[in-house]
Design an enzyme around this catalytic site. Structure first.
Site, PDB file in Angstrom:
ATOM      1  N   TYR A   1      -1.260  -1.609 -12.362  1.00 21.18           N
ATOM      2  CA  TYR A   1      -2.797  -1.485 -12.603  1.00 21.18           C
ATOM      3  C   TYR A   1      -3.216  -1.016 -13.859  1.00 21.18           C
ATOM      4  O   TYR A   1      -4.168  -0.366 -13.846  1.00 21.18           O
ATOM      5  CB  TYR A   1      -3.362  -0.888 -11.502  1.00 21.18           C
ATOM      6  CG  TYR A   1      -3.047  -1.710 -10.119  1.00 21.18           C
ATOM      7  CD1 TYR A   1      -3.434  -3.025  -9.826  1.00 21.18           C
ATOM      8  CD2 TYR A   1      -2.191  -0.817  -9.133  1.00 21.18           C
ATOM      9  CE1 TYR A   1      -3.059  -3.430  -8.823  1.00 21.18           C
ATOM     10  CE2 TYR A   1      -1.872  -1.620  -7.974  1.00 21.18           C
ATOM     11  CZ  TYR A   1      -2.281  -2.872  -7.819  1.00 21.18           C
ATOM     12  OH  TYR A   1      -2.006  -3.456  -6.579  1.00 21.18           O
TER      13      TYR A   1
ATOM     14  N   CYS B   1     -16.296   3.862 -26.875  1.00 23.51           N
ATOM     15  CA  CYS B   1     -17.675   4.493 -27.085  1.00 23.51           C
ATOM     16  C   CYS B   1     -18.599   4.567 -25.524  1.00 23.51           C
ATOM     17  O   CYS B   1     -19.384   3.846 -25.278  1.00 23.51           O
ATOM     18  CB  CYS B   1     -18.647   3.412 -28.011  1.00 23.51           C
ATOM     19  SG  CYS B   1     -17.985   3.646 -29.686  1.00 23.51           S
ATOM     20  N   GLU B   2     -17.753   5.144 -24.616  1.00 24.68           N
ATOM     21  CA  GLU B   2     -18.306   5.623 -23.515  1.00 24.68           C
ATOM     22  C   GLU B   2     -18.154   7.038 -23.264  1.00 24.68           C
ATOM     23  O   GLU B   2     -16.872   7.561 -23.338  1.00 24.68           O
ATOM     24  CB  GLU B   2     -17.762   4.766 -22.285  1.00 24.68           C
ATOM     25  CG  GLU B   2     -18.037   3.287 -22.373  1.00 24.68           C
ATOM     26  CD  GLU B   2     -19.397   3.025 -21.916  1.00 24.68           C
ATOM     27  OE1 GLU B   2     -20.180   3.865 -21.348  1.00 24.68           O
ATOM     28  OE2 GLU B   2     -19.831   1.871 -22.321  1.00 24.68           O
TER      29      GLU B   2
ATOM     30  N   GLY C   1       0.664  -1.347  -0.158  1.00 23.23           N
ATOM     31  CA  GLY C   1      -0.006  -0.085  -0.131  1.00 23.23           C
ATOM     32  C   GLY C   1       0.924   1.409  -0.031  1.00 23.23           C
ATOM     33  O   GLY C   1       0.278   2.341   0.231  1.00 23.23           O
TER      34      GLY C   1
ATOM     35  N   TYR D   1     -12.078   5.224 -10.528  1.00 26.26           N
ATOM     36  CA  TYR D   1     -12.208   6.048  -9.324  1.00 26.26           C
ATOM     37  C   TYR D   1     -11.221   7.121  -9.327  1.00 26.26           C
ATOM     38  O   TYR D   1     -10.620   7.619  -8.469  1.00 26.26           O
ATOM     39  CB  TYR D   1     -11.862   5.160  -7.969  1.00 26.26           C
ATOM     40  CG  TYR D   1     -10.521   4.213  -8.202  1.00 26.26           C
ATOM     41  CD1 TYR D   1      -9.232   4.804  -8.324  1.00 26.26           C
ATOM     42  CD2 TYR D   1     -10.652   2.976  -8.489  1.00 26.26           C
ATOM     43  CE1 TYR D   1      -8.174   3.753  -8.760  1.00 26.26           C
ATOM     44  CE2 TYR D   1      -9.810   1.743  -8.812  1.00 26.26           C
ATOM     45  CZ  TYR D   1      -8.453   2.615  -8.761  1.00 26.26           C
ATOM     46  OH  TYR D   1      -7.467   1.604  -8.930  1.00 26.26           O
TER      47      TYR D   1
ATOM     48  N   ARG E   1      -8.405   3.199 -14.927  1.00 24.01           N
ATOM     49  CA  ARG E   1      -8.678   3.769 -13.440  1.00 24.01           C
ATOM     50  C   ARG E   1      -9.191   5.061 -13.262  1.00 24.01           C
ATOM     51  O   ARG E   1      -9.723   5.126 -12.187  1.00 24.01           O
ATOM     52  CB  ARG E   1      -7.073   3.716 -12.935  1.00 24.01           C
ATOM     53  CG  ARG E   1      -6.305   2.206 -12.717  1.00 24.01           C
ATOM     54  CD  ARG E   1      -5.001   2.352 -12.141  1.00 24.01           C
ATOM     55  NE  ARG E   1      -4.972   2.766 -10.845  1.00 24.01           N
ATOM     56  CZ  ARG E   1      -4.648   4.057 -10.361  1.00 24.01           C
ATOM     57  NH1 ARG E   1      -3.981   4.905 -11.084  1.00 24.01           N
ATOM     58  NH2 ARG E   1      -4.611   4.575  -9.017  1.00 24.01           N
TER      59      ARG E   1
ATOM     60  N   GLY F   1       3.745  -3.858  -4.474  1.00 23.43           N
ATOM     61  CA  GLY F   1       3.437  -4.094  -5.828  1.00 23.43           C
ATOM     62  C   GLY F   1       3.446  -2.780  -6.894  1.00 23.43           C
ATOM     63  O   GLY F   1       4.510  -2.773  -7.576  1.00 23.43           O
TER      64      GLY F   1
END
Length: 432
Positions: free
Chosen positions: A391, A362-363, A249, A335, A331, A293
């Site tokens: 990620y 297409c968003e 983290g 969020y 990502r 990570g």
């Protein structure tokens, strides 16, 4: 200026990574393309390894949290640097085994492991399961009994620490799908249950309080809570929990405002807490495990995109639209993750234009970043987004049936492909 020392600007005014011109990478391998600097990854691996040596007398092991970037070459790098591996799925485990990673240094996490995954991991003779719930405990014991084997396990605990990070990536507090809560007595009962099973060998406990954390205090508090729990279990059940996994983290620098603490300073401060707590509770120093990570690979990577169009809505905003987007980096859509970016072929120029970076999908939510200052954009320019080593490839999809980009690694100043670009044939390969 940049988030990592592996980036620079050459005499042509172009962005470089690992000393290699990004415009040449795009010309040779196409776009979008993920690019990683191997030297930076290895340097980060060694920093964690040295921290274990310095602050715990070598009594521990960093585990690469492979969910950040799972591919065979990253497993090989982690193995060659002496790290263990944290996997959270059968697919990540299969990748590790295909890469020849030592099975006894693999720890299998996850809150909802399937029977098939558990059986596969037991057959692979992995080092340890990190058990998340009672149902998994029961199933793992049953499978081990069927196979006539005994398995080392750790229990994932919730220490109740609020790490002040985004709700979607905060995992240590009591209201989380992960692990056994200490404060409710659930963790105590899990220890009691685990000790009843003859096919399971309870060796330690694990916690993970969240991601992208910039303060050391939550880690110190979590360590204190975990040591106290281990001592309580020794007094109550006469069990010596010899391993303590303090998770990962650790925050990285995505944008200039991010100010992460140097990772060895995290280790130094937390080790002081661990040693003091052990002394106070009469425990021997446990074998310490960590799960970096993002902090191993995040800052070592960028994604290169070709700008397909620039669309200015007067008085509203300027869209810079690329040949990638949420398919290779979801990502921001998930969020509102923060990123920095530059026009790679104009990296030496001043950032004068505020833009919203969008993609090809297409968003309407297919954005990479909003209200970001970059150089004057033009169709055909090369856009570099920083901090995409973690990620991005791991979370990429084939939405709109777009092939996923390749990963190019810069090794000793030269590029090499470690994951090839997908083709349309790859996409329909599973279709009947």
């Amino acid at each position: 200026m940049f988030n990592s020392d592996c980036f620079n600007i050459n005499e042509k005014g172009n962005l470089t990574i690992g000393g290699y011109d990004t415009t040449e990478i795009a010309a040779e391998f196409g776009t979008p393309v993920y690019v990683m600097d191997e030297e930076t990854v290895r340097k980060n691996c060694r920093l964690y390894k040295q921290s274990i040596d310095n602050y715990y007398g070598g009594n521990g092991l960093p585990l690469y949290a492979s969910k950040a970037l799972s591919c065979k070459e990253m497993c090989r790098i982690a193995a060659s640097e002496g790290l263990g591996l944290d996997v959270v799925s059968g697919g990540e485990l299969y990748t590790a085994m295909e890469a020849g990673f030592p099975a006894d240094k693999i720890y299998f996490h996850g809150n909802s492991k399937t029977r098939e995954e558990i059986e596969y991991a037991v057959d692979c003779k992995i080092g340890c399961f990190v058990v998340d719930n009672i149902d998994e405990l029961i199933l793992l014991n049953k499978i081990c009994d069927e196979k006539g084997t005994k398995q080392d396990i750790m229990l994932r605990l919730k220490p109740g620490i609020d790490a002040h990070t985004h709700d979607f990536i905060r995992t240590g507090q009591i209201d989380s799908k992960f692990g056994f809560a200490i404060e409710t007595g659930e963790a105590d009962q899990a220890v009691k249950k685990a000790l009843e099973y003859k096919n399971l060998n309870l060796v330690g406990v694990h916690c993970h309080i969240g991601s992208q954390i910039f303060e050391v205090e939550p880690f110190e508090l979590a360590a204190q809570v975990m040591i106290n729990f281990m001592a309580d279990m020794k007094e109550k059940y006469h069990v010596v929990l010899s391993r303590l996994n303090l998770g990962g983290g650790f925050g990285i620098k995505y944008i200039p405002e991010n100010k992460p603490i140097k990772y060895d300073k995290y280790m130094e401060k937390v080790s002081e807490t661990v040693r003091k707590a052990c002394e106070e509770r009469g425990l021997d120093l446990p074998y310490i495990l960590l799960e970096p990570g993002r902090s191993l690979v995040g800052e070592a990577g960028i994604t290169l995109y070709r700008i397909c169009s620039v669309k200015t809505i007067p008085g509203v905003r300027t869209y810079v639209l690329t040949d990638g987007g949420m398919g290779d980096n979801p990502r921001y859509a998930l969020y509102q993750a923060e990123y920095d970016a530059v026009i790679a072929n104009k990296a030496s120029e001043e950032r004068t234009v505020k833009v919203t970076i969008g993609g090809r999908y297409c968003e309407s939510g297919d954005l990479i970043q909003e209200n970001l200052m970059i150089q004057q954009p033009e169709t055909g320019d090369l856009l570099a987004v920083f901090g995409t080593g973690a990620y991005n490839y791991s979370m990429a999809s084939n939405y709109n049936r777009v092939p996923r980009p390749p990963i190019v690694m810069i090794t000793d100043g030269k590029p090499r492909v470690i994951v090839r670009r997908e083709t349309y044939a790859d996409i329909v390969n599973c279709d009947i």
